[in-house]
Scaffold this motif. Structure first.
Motif, mmCIF file in Angstrom:
data_model
loop_
_atom_site.group_PDB
_atom_site.id
_atom_site.type_symbol
_atom_site.label_atom_id
_atom_site.label_comp_id
_atom_site.label_asym_id
_atom_site.label_seq_id
_atom_site.Cartn_x
_atom_site.Cartn_y
_atom_site.Cartn_z
ATOM 1 N N UNK A 356 0.844 -1.195 0.000
ATOM 2 C CA UNK A 356 0.000 0.000 0.000
ATOM 3 C C UNK A 356 0.877 1.242 0.000
ATOM 4 N N UNK A 357 0.644 2.098 -0.982
ATOM 5 C CA UNK A 357 1.319 3.391 -1.037
ATOM 6 C C UNK A 357 0.337 4.503 -0.729
ATOM 7 N N UNK A 358 0.765 5.479 0.052
ATOM 8 C CA UNK A 358 -0.114 6.555 0.510
ATOM 9 C C UNK A 358 0.428 7.890 0.024
ATOM 10 N N UNK A 359 -0.464 8.711 -0.518
ATOM 11 C CA UNK A 359 -0.137 10.096 -0.867
ATOM 12 C C UNK A 359 -1.219 10.995 -0.296
ATOM 13 N N UNK A 360 -0.809 12.107 0.270
ATOM 14 C CA UNK A 360 -1.742 13.044 0.896
ATOM 15 C C UNK A 360 -2.018 14.204 -0.041
ATOM 16 N N UNK A 361 -3.289 14.586 -0.172
ATOM 17 C CA UNK A 361 -3.691 15.692 -1.027
ATOM 18 C C UNK A 361 -4.070 16.873 -0.164
ATOM 19 N N UNK A 378 3.762 3.078 -3.237
ATOM 20 C CA UNK A 378 3.450 1.641 -3.276
ATOM 21 C C UNK A 378 4.635 0.837 -3.790
ATOM 22 N N UNK A 379 5.275 1.354 -4.830
ATOM 23 C CA UNK A 379 6.416 0.654 -5.392
ATOM 24 C C UNK A 379 7.564 0.598 -4.379
ATOM 25 N N UNK A 380 7.727 1.679 -3.629
ATOM 26 C CA UNK A 380 8.761 1.696 -2.596
ATOM 27 C C UNK A 380 8.466 0.662 -1.515
ATOM 28 N N UNK A 381 7.192 0.562 -1.113
ATOM 29 C CA UNK A 381 6.822 -0.445 -0.112
ATOM 30 C C UNK A 381 7.097 -1.850 -0.622
ATOM 31 N N UNK A 386 7.906 -3.902 2.784
ATOM 32 C CA UNK A 386 6.957 -3.400 3.777
ATOM 33 C C UNK A 386 5.548 -3.430 3.187
ATOM 34 N N UNK A 387 4.571 -3.374 4.080
ATOM 35 C CA UNK A 387 3.195 -3.347 3.604
ATOM 36 C C UNK A 387 2.726 -1.943 3.280
ATOM 37 N N UNK A 388 3.276 -0.933 3.957
ATOM 38 C CA UNK A 388 2.797 0.435 3.807
ATOM 39 C C UNK A 388 3.986 1.376 3.663
ATOM 40 N N UNK A 389 3.862 2.330 2.748
ATOM 41 C CA UNK A 389 4.836 3.413 2.618
ATOM 42 C C UNK A 389 4.075 4.700 2.334
#
Length: 674
Positions: A356-361, A378-381, A386-389
């Motif tokens: 899961x990759x997270x970006x904040x708007x 997500x690609x970094x995770x 890891x599951x989350x980045x």
């Protein structure tokens, strides 16, 4: 079934109560109109009563457009009530319109407040139209002229302005999601105008013979079908057919419609090892699993959040009420926990995990940037295991300088060579046993207009976590295959090795591009070799295996780069259709001074020999290392001891001066490249 109904719909006892209340209100309003202006209703011609009946019949099939507001409904009755307002005044038209709105509200299961809202809108429209007609002294003439047409258009414009002014004020139509409603309002406006401008035609028909009026229902049916088709087409274009979730287009549209005072988070989920399910149970089972995943994600998020299927095994969740990265991470952990429970599929428990990759708007950042940042996270995770980045300003790939470089690279790739500044250098690969040049490795450079020459390490560090990497790989493959065709024409058939990233292998279309290029330039497949890294294999080995198996069947050689620096290397050598392994330069550089490095290099060479693979040493920078590799039985070497990477033109000059010399008769270094 209640879960899929619109939130404003009513059913059962509530529907009966709404019907009774709405009916009583309508009858009361009509009685008041009759009491206030009894003379208005006396002596109305048969055409009026026919139109009244047709208006009620027409609203038995209203035209709801996508949306939840009362303003999103087109009532077919407006063509009849508008005609009545023009010919016989406001009160007779309003009496009919109230009955028609009541019928429409019951048919659409509207609650009482929404039906009243709709009635107020249409009353305002009729009042404005009647006012314009009264001020102009308009009455339908047996032989209407241009003045009549102009006054009809003016009255219709007044109707539309009055109705949607009320809709905006009462329903707060303009408070949120303005872009989408602006787009939908255009379709609403066209259908409404068409119905209103049908009114004078009805009046002319009434003057000829009231028996012609029922034929208008056919035209209304055509409008109904048009509006319904438009709504279904819009819905289909914004929905994923497999899962029933909104698709990428719907997500991008929603992300562009943000409130000014809210922060939102986009969570992009990529299912790990999903291809295993397809391989083991078939694609039908995989589709059912995706549908189950969609249901579970939908159940795990609040109703105000949006769950989207982007395609393949990628999903996204747009969380609309977050307070920062910590809040978004908690949502991601909740989603991960929801997916961790086994899925029962054909009697087989299937376990899934997701990266899961997270970006904040926040602020005015557009949806495309947000999606790109979430994909990068997500690609970094996935790379880190890891599951989350979380994509944020502290992440190494989000420094402003790198983001600016990435934007410049994306702009450059929109131009054709050589305007893009993308150039390839080629480093010779030497067969140790014979001293002959057997191939080259293509190394990427970029001539930046301000920064000068940007090397491959910085380029890949910036581009690889983003979709730009696939564009860059496509450009490199185009140039390399074109160069192979030139060398083949010059009777110098060199083999060229090209590095491809994990992102390219995960997409799968790299095999299609390679095949198309080889056919287009008429280059034999054995002249092209693709180098992959162990980190690419670790991210999603099943998906990568499918891609490189296709390439191997085409005749394209596969090399495992940086061998020994990753994980599960022996498993990769056993399972993958490889042609060679490249010994990482970190071992080769130290083998002359470090016994451990020398032992590792000799072991890799022996392992490759036993498996029928070529062993290629990179980073050969001195004669002693060259001789040690020869003694260990290494097949090929490359490094500055032989030649530095150079453009294709310089490589041709170097090859013309090069004379193969075996290690046993070596006297000093090779002729260096300029």
């Amino acid at each position: 079934m209640d879960a899929v109904r619109p939130r404003t719909a009513v059913s059962g006892p509530r529907r009966r109560r709404a019907l009774i209340v709405t009916g009583c209100l309508t009858v009361s309003a009509d009685l008041v109109l009759w009491a206030v202006a009894p003379g208005t209703f006396r002596g109305l011609p048969p055409a009026y009563w026919i139109m009244a009946v047709l208006a009620v019949i027409a609203d038995a099939r209203p035209h709801p457009l996508p949306g939840r507001r009362a303003s999103r409904v087109i009532l077919p009755s407006i063509c009849f009530t508008f005609a009545i307002a023009l010919a016989w005044g406001f009160a007779p038209a309003l009496a009919v319109q109230l009955v028609a709105v009541t019928v429409a509200g019951v048919r659409m299961r509207h609650p009482v407040p929404r039906t009243i809202h709709l009635a107020v809108q249409h009353a305002a429209g009729l009042g404005a139209a009647a006012l314009v007609a009264g001020l102009a002294g308009w009455r339908i003439d047996p032989r209407p002229d241009l003045r009549d047409a102009a006054l009809t258009c003016a009255a219709a414009a007044a109707w539309i302005a009055a109705r949607y002014t009320v809709a905006a004020v009462v329903g707060r139509w303009a408070s949120e999601r303005r872009t989408r409603h602006r787009r939908r309002a255009r379709a609403d406006l066209m259908a409404t105008a068409a119905l209103l401008l049908l009114a004078p035609v009805l009046l002319v028909a009434a003057r000829v013979s009231p028996a012609l009026l029922p034929m208008a229902l056919l035209a209304l049916h055509a409008v109904h079908r048009m509006v319904r088709w438009a709504g279904e087409s819009e819905q289909a274009a914004r929905m994923d057919p497999l899962t029933g979730l909104p698709n990428r287009r719907a997500l991008q549209s929603t992300m562009s419609e943000r409130g000014a005072d809210r922060q939102r988070a986009l969570l992009l989920l990529d299912l790990d090892r999903f291809r295993t399910v397809n391989d083991a149970l078939g694609h039908g089972a995989g589709d059912r699993l995706l549908a189950r995943v969609a249901d579970r994600l939908t159940a795990a998020v609040p109703r105000h959040d949006l769950v989207v299927r982007l395609g393949g095994d990628e999903f996204a969740v747009l969380a609309t009420r977050v307070e920062g990265a910590a809040s978004a991470r908690r949502i991601a952990e909740h989603l991960s926990e929801a997916l961790s429970r086994p899925f029962g599929l054909d009697g087989t428990p299937v376990e899934l995990t997701a990266s899961i990759g997270i970006a904040l708007q926040s602020g005015r950042r557009d949806g495309a940037t947000l999606l790109r940042e979430a994909e990068s996270a997500m690609y970094e995770a996935k790379q880190r295991g890891d599951q989350v980045a979380v994509h944020g300003p502290d992440a190494p790939h989000t420094a402003p300088d790198r983001l600016a470089l990435l934007a410049d690279l994306r702009d450059a790739l929109r131009h054709d060579p050589p305007d893009d500044g993308i150039v390839l250098y080629y480093q010779p690969q030497i067969a140790i046993a014979t001293g002959e040049v057997v191939g080259v490795e293509a190394l990427l450079r970029w001539r930046h207009p301000r920064r000068g020459l940007v090397g491959p390490e910085e380029l890949l560090r910036v581009a690889e976590p983003t979709p730009v990497m696939r564009l860059l790989t496509a450009r490199v493959l185009d140039q390399v295959v074109a160069q192979l065709a030139v060398w083949r024409t010059e009777r110098r058939p060199l083999r060229a090795a090209v590095n491809v990233s994990a992102r390219d292998l995960h997409a799968g279309d790299v095999a299609d591009r390679v095949g198309r290029l080889l056919r287009e330039y008429e280059v034999p497949a054995d002249l092209l070799q693709l180098e992959i890294t162990e980190s690419a294999l670790m991210a999603d080995p099943h998906r990568v295996l499918d891609t490189i198996t296709r390439l191997d069947r085409m005749g394209v050689a596969i090399s495992l780069d940086d061998f020994g620096t990753g994980y599960s290397s022996l498993q990769h050598l056993r399972r993958l259709p490889l042609t060679e392994v490249k010994i990482d330069r970190s071992f080769v550089l130290g083998m002359a001074d470090d016994r451990g490095d020398a032992a590792i290099v000799r072991s890799v060479i022996g392992l490759a020999e036993s498996l029928g693979l070529r062993a290629v040493a990179e980073g050969v920078e001195d004669e002693l290392t060259w001789r040690l590799l020869a003694a260990a039985g290494c097949h090929t070497a490359q490094g500055w001891f032989h030649a530095r990477p150079m453009p294709a033109a310089e490589l041709a000059d170097w090859l013309s001066r090069y004379r193969p010399v075996r290690p046993g008769v070596l006297r000093g270094p090779w002729i260096p490249a300029k």
